[in-house]
Design an enzyme around this catalytic site. Structure first.
Site, PDB file in Angstrom:
ATOM      1  N   GLY A   1       0.845  -1.201   0.000  1.00  0.00           N
ATOM      2  CA  GLY A   1       0.000   0.000   0.000  1.00  0.00           C
ATOM      3  C   GLY A   1       0.875   1.244   0.000  1.00  0.00           C
ATOM      4  O   GLY A   1       2.045   1.202  -0.401  1.00  0.00           O
TER       5      GLY A   1
ATOM      6  N   VAL B   1       0.738 -13.079   3.865  1.00  0.00           N
ATOM      7  CA  VAL B   1       1.611 -13.397   4.996  1.00  0.00           C
ATOM      8  C   VAL B   1       0.721 -13.918   6.110  1.00  0.00           C
ATOM      9  O   VAL B   1      -0.235 -13.259   6.532  1.00  0.00           O
ATOM     10  CB  VAL B   1       2.423 -12.161   5.426  1.00  0.00           C
ATOM     11  CG1 VAL B   1       3.196 -12.447   6.702  1.00  0.00           C
ATOM     12  CG2 VAL B   1       3.370 -11.763   4.305  1.00  0.00           C
TER      13      VAL B   1
ATOM     14  N   GLU C   1     -18.574  11.105   1.928  1.00  0.00           N
ATOM     15  CA  GLU C   1     -18.341  11.066   0.483  1.00  0.00           C
ATOM     16  C   GLU C   1     -19.282  10.075  -0.205  1.00  0.00           C
ATOM     17  O   GLU C   1     -19.835  10.363  -1.275  1.00  0.00           O
ATOM     18  CB  GLU C   1     -16.867  10.721   0.216  1.00  0.00           C
ATOM     19  CG  GLU C   1     -15.962  11.888   0.582  1.00  0.00           C
ATOM     20  CD  GLU C   1     -14.467  11.594   0.526  1.00  0.00           C
ATOM     21  OE1 GLU C   1     -13.690  12.552   0.546  1.00  0.00           O
ATOM     22  OE2 GLU C   1     -14.072  10.426   0.490  1.00  0.00           O
TER      23      GLU C   1
ATOM     24  N   ASP D   1      -1.122   2.315   8.601  1.00  0.00           N
ATOM     25  CA  ASP D   1      -2.315   2.069   9.420  1.00  0.00           C
ATOM     26  C   ASP D   1      -2.116   0.951  10.436  1.00  0.00           C
ATOM     27  O   ASP D   1      -2.936   0.799  11.342  1.00  0.00           O
ATOM     28  CB  ASP D   1      -3.505   1.689   8.518  1.00  0.00           C
ATOM     29  CG  ASP D   1      -4.112   2.907   7.837  1.00  0.00           C
ATOM     30  OD1 ASP D   1      -3.601   4.024   8.039  1.00  0.00           O
ATOM     31  OD2 ASP D   1      -5.102   2.724   7.096  1.00  0.00           O
TER      32      ASP D   1
HETATM   33  C1  LIG Z   1     -12.378   3.952   1.709  1.00  0.00           C
HETATM   34  C2  LIG Z   1     -11.146   4.687   2.223  1.00  0.00           C
HETATM   35  C3  LIG Z   1     -10.981   6.022   1.920  1.00  0.00           C
HETATM   36  C4  LIG Z   1      -9.863   6.710   2.371  1.00  0.00           C
HETATM   37  N1  LIG Z   1      -9.727   8.023   2.039  1.00  0.00           N
HETATM   38  C5  LIG Z   1      -8.607   8.676   2.407  1.00  0.00           C
HETATM   39  C6  LIG Z   1      -8.401  10.019   1.998  1.00  0.00           C
HETATM   40  O1  LIG Z   1      -9.243  10.624   1.324  1.00  0.00           O
HETATM   41  N2  LIG Z   1      -7.238  10.617   2.366  1.00  0.00           N
HETATM   42  C7  LIG Z   1      -6.301   9.966   3.107  1.00  0.00           C
HETATM   43  O2  LIG Z   1      -5.251  10.541   3.393  1.00  0.00           O
HETATM   44  N3  LIG Z   1      -6.470   8.707   3.524  1.00  0.00           N
HETATM   45  C8  LIG Z   1      -7.593   8.050   3.186  1.00  0.00           C
HETATM   46  N4  LIG Z   1      -7.787   6.752   3.596  1.00  0.00           N
HETATM   47  C9  LIG Z   1      -6.797   6.144   4.486  1.00  0.00           C
HETATM   48  C10 LIG Z   1      -5.583   5.684   3.705  1.00  0.00           C
HETATM   49  O3  LIG Z   1      -5.986   5.016   2.541  1.00  0.00           O
HETATM   50  C11 LIG Z   1      -4.765   4.781   4.608  1.00  0.00           C
HETATM   51  O4  LIG Z   1      -4.359   5.526   5.726  1.00  0.00           O
HETATM   52  C12 LIG Z   1      -3.557   4.251   3.877  1.00  0.00           C
HETATM   53  O5  LIG Z   1      -3.950   3.459   2.786  1.00  0.00           O
HETATM   54  C13 LIG Z   1      -2.684   3.427   4.806  1.00  0.00           C
HETATM   55  O6  LIG Z   1      -1.622   2.933   4.057  1.00  0.00           O
HETATM   56  P1  LIG Z   1      -0.949   1.549   4.443  1.00  0.00           P
HETATM   57  O7  LIG Z   1       0.165   1.348   3.480  1.00  0.00           O
HETATM   58  O8  LIG Z   1      -0.656   1.502   5.891  1.00  0.00           O
HETATM   59  O9  LIG Z   1      -2.082   0.459   4.217  1.00  0.00           O
HETATM   60  P2  LIG Z   1      -2.835   0.076   2.863  1.00  0.00           P
HETATM   61  O10 LIG Z   1      -2.759   1.163   1.874  1.00  0.00           O
HETATM   62  O11 LIG Z   1      -4.158  -0.404   3.301  1.00  0.00           O
HETATM   63  O12 LIG Z   1      -1.982  -1.132   2.289  1.00  0.00           O
HETATM   64  C14 LIG Z   1      -1.882  -2.346   2.977  1.00  0.00           C
HETATM   65  C15 LIG Z   1      -1.472  -3.431   1.994  1.00  0.00           C
HETATM   66  O13 LIG Z   1      -1.144  -4.595   2.726  1.00  0.00           O
HETATM   67  C16 LIG Z   1      -1.672  -5.727   2.064  1.00  0.00           C
HETATM   68  N5  LIG Z   1      -1.865  -6.770   3.075  1.00  0.00           N
HETATM   69  C17 LIG Z   1      -2.681  -6.741   4.148  1.00  0.00           C
HETATM   70  N6  LIG Z   1      -2.555  -7.874   4.857  1.00  0.00           N
HETATM   71  C18 LIG Z   1      -1.649  -8.634   4.213  1.00  0.00           C
HETATM   72  C19 LIG Z   1      -1.109  -9.933   4.452  1.00  0.00           C
HETATM   73  N7  LIG Z   1      -1.460 -10.659   5.502  1.00  0.00           N
HETATM   74  N8  LIG Z   1      -0.212 -10.425   3.574  1.00  0.00           N
HETATM   75  C20 LIG Z   1       0.162  -9.695   2.489  1.00  0.00           C
HETATM   76  N9  LIG Z   1      -0.314  -8.462   2.216  1.00  0.00           N
HETATM   77  C21 LIG Z   1      -1.205  -7.952   3.078  1.00  0.00           C
HETATM   78  C22 LIG Z   1      -2.977  -5.222   1.462  1.00  0.00           C
HETATM   79  O14 LIG Z   1      -3.365  -6.025   0.366  1.00  0.00           O
HETATM   80  C23 LIG Z   1      -2.602  -3.807   1.041  1.00  0.00           C
HETATM   81  O15 LIG Z   1      -2.130  -3.759  -0.285  1.00  0.00           O
HETATM   82  C24 LIG Z   1      -8.889   6.041   3.154  1.00  0.00           C
HETATM   83  C25 LIG Z   1      -9.061   4.687   3.459  1.00  0.00           C
HETATM   84  C26 LIG Z   1     -10.176   4.011   2.991  1.00  0.00           C
HETATM   85  C27 LIG Z   1     -10.349   2.542   3.306  1.00  0.00           C
END
Ligand SMILES: Cc1cc2nc3c(=O)[nH]c(=O)nc-3n(C[C@H](O)[C@H](O)[C@H](O)COP(=O)(O)OP(=O)(O)OC[C@H]3O[C@@H](n4cnc5c(N)ncnc54)[C@H](O)[C@@H]3O)c2cc1C
Length: 472
Positions: free
Chosen positions: A29, A95, A191, A320
């Site tokens: 992500g 994972v 939204e 997150d």
């Molecule tokens: C509907 C929605 C709208 C949002 N709108 C906004 C916005 O307008 N502005 C903003 O700033 N933020 C927004 N957010 C929040 C933002 O998207 C998150 O804070 C951000 O994506 C976090 O990034 P991350 O890399 O921690 O997790 P993520 O982007 O969620 O990426 C996590 C990745 O880990 C992978 N994964 C999970 N578990 C496993 C596993 N066991 N094995 C292998 N892979 C795994 C998933 O497939 C995913 O690709 C929104 C979130 C959502 C759900």
């Protein structure tokens, strides 16, 4: 075979006879990809593991759920990253376990045998998933919005509800089918509610013969005192007024007590609906609890300002999945927080491998928050800036286009938005469920007669055009 763990070691095998330190990143992500990119020139092998083969731009997921955009508009294949980054290997697998002692993660793809991947550095970035606060049974009737398939399920549910309403024999059923309830008054709930209102009152306005989509009822439920609690109160009030103008009924202090196929119970009363969307909260991936760090109530690993589980452990949790406090204030779980943390950890690892001095502790640069409330209206709150209305909406549109993962995403979304802006039409009005899922077996016991369909026992609905009375 991995000699250190004695367990079979599957792909990626490339680094097993390599002397460079291996960095395993779990999650492709915002956070995980930012780490991988920052390590592009570092003397390490990077293995990026994700259970999906694509990165999603989650801030626009609600537009896929409401038929504005197609799934591919907001996603990019993770494997493409390897084209420009020679030290990166991408592996699609889930994972399923982390063993910090033996420094291996265990992963699995579908029914294939599980395999272990040893690591020197681990960057855990698996994000969060919707939480139902102990009411997991709600999930069956109230899907959350986190993945492209969630968005497609919601889109099908919304569009299917209109199709069913068009053939529903009695007005109570039609009313129930054209009522949409969104649980959670944060940015995603707001939204979604505003965009469903526009779908109903603009896009679908003239598309049905027996129902008037303009009469759609949209209810936004928020358990707290006000919607958009992370925004300034004046901006949140302006958003509420805008929702009211769009015909969305906002109910604050309203908790979903039960959800089933009849609707939602709020304050002891049934609110009949066939479509409930859950936008009320997220909890961290369960992997956060497997790295030896304490977790908070949302399951996020508590890490210090170097984002490591303990100094020098080489195990980092970001995005997150992590809870990070800076001067007593939590770094918000938003895309900017994840991007900045991913970039920071990349710098720490690169410095450690090069035996250089490590960067200063992580500092979150707040670039502001935005929420869009239908066409031409957004909120923007950044240090020293508060804006609402059309200008904020334009800023929102340009920023979101700019942050999409690939040029082709930006071009496609730009064209689609222009088209929707001027025509009110939406490019992705597809019900992707098979026809058998469209049928409600309890109600369609008899086969349809030519030109009509039987909707309830002995009830026949003429499908010929019948003008409806429309709201002016
Ligand atoms: C509907 C929605 C709208 C949002 N709108 C906004 C916005 O307008 N502005 C903003 O700033 N933020 C927004 N957010 C929040 C933002 O998207 C998150 O804070 C951000 O994506 C976090 O990034 P991350 O890399 O921690 O997790 P993520 O982007 O969620 O990426 C996590 C990745 O880990 C992978 N994964 C999970 N578990 C496993 C596993 N066991 N094995 C292998 N892979 C795994 C998933 O497939 C995913 O690709 C929104 C979130 C959502 C759900």
């Amino acid at each position: 075979m991995d000699q250190t763990s004695g367990r079979s070691t599957g792909p990626p095998a490339r680094a097993s006879n390599n002397v460079r330190p291996r960095v395993v990143i779990v999650g492709g992500g915002f956070a995980g990809v930012a780490t991988a990119k920052r390590l592009r020139r570092a003397n390490v092998d990077v293995v990026l593991i994700d259970k999906r083969n694509h990165q999603i731009f989650q801030p626009l997921l609600y537009q896929v759920a409401t038929a504005v955009l197609a799934p591919s508009d907001i996603a990019a294949p993770l494997r493409q990253l390897t084209e420009v980054q020679p030290n990166l290997t991408v592996q699609m697998a889930e994972v399923i376990g982390i063993d910090v002692e033996s420094r291996t993660i265990r992963a699995q793809l579908s029914d294939a045998a599980a395999f272990d991947v040893p690591f020197d550095f681990l960057v855990l970035a698996p994000g969060a998933t919707p939480t139902y606060f102990g009411h997991d049974g709600f999930a069956e009737n109230a899907p959350g919005l986190k993945t492209l398939s969630d968005a497609e399920v919601i889109r099908s549910k919304i569009l299917k509800a209109y199709e069913l309403a068009e053939v529903a024999p009695d007005s109570a059923d039609r009313r129930r089918l054209t009522t949409f309830v969104i649980v959670g008054g944060g940015p995603t709930g707001v939204e979604l509610a505003a965009t469903i209102a526009q779908l109903a009152r603009v896009t679908l306005r003239r598309d049905f013969r027996r129902i008037d989509p303009g009469q759609t009822q949209i209810v936004l439920l928020e358990g707290g005192k006000r919607i958009l609690p992370s925004f300034d109160e004046d901006l949140a009030s302006a958003a509420r007024r805008q929702l009211n103008r769009l015909g969305v009924m906002v109910r604050t202090g309203a908790v979903a007590e039960a959800i089933d196929d009849r609707g939602v119970i709020v304050a002891g009363q049934l609110l009949p609906t066939a479509t409930v969307i859950w936008a009320a909260g997220v909890a961290a991936s369960r992997l956060s609890a497997q790295v030896g760090a304490q977790t908070d109530r949302a399951g996020r690993a508590l890490v210090g300002l170097n984002l490591e589980t303990s100094p020098g452990s080489g195990v980092f949790v970001i995005g997150d999945a992590a809870s990070v406090l800076e001067n007593g204030k939590a770094v918000p779980g938003v895309a900017q927080g994840a991007l900045q943390q991913g970039d920071y950890v990349g710098k720490v690892i690169a410095a450690r491998v090069a035996e250089g001095s490590e960067p200063a502790p992580f500092h979150y640069r707040d670039k502001g928050s935005m929420a869009v409330v239908g066409k031409d209206f957004a909120l923007l709150e950044a240090p020293g800036v508060r804006m609402r209305g059309r200008l904020a909406w334009l800023v929102w549109a340009f920023i979101h286009i700019g942050f999409l993962p690939q040029l082709q995403n930006r071009l496609r979304v730009g064209v689609q938005w222009l088209w929707s802006y001027y025509t009110g039409q939406r490019g992705s009005r597809l019900i992707t469920e098979g026809p058998s899922n469209l049928r409600r077996p309890d109600r369609l016991a008899e086969g349809p007669a030519p030109g009509s369909t039987t909707v309830g026992p002995g009830t026949r609905v003429e499908l010929a055009a019948q003008p409806v009375e429309r709201a002016p």
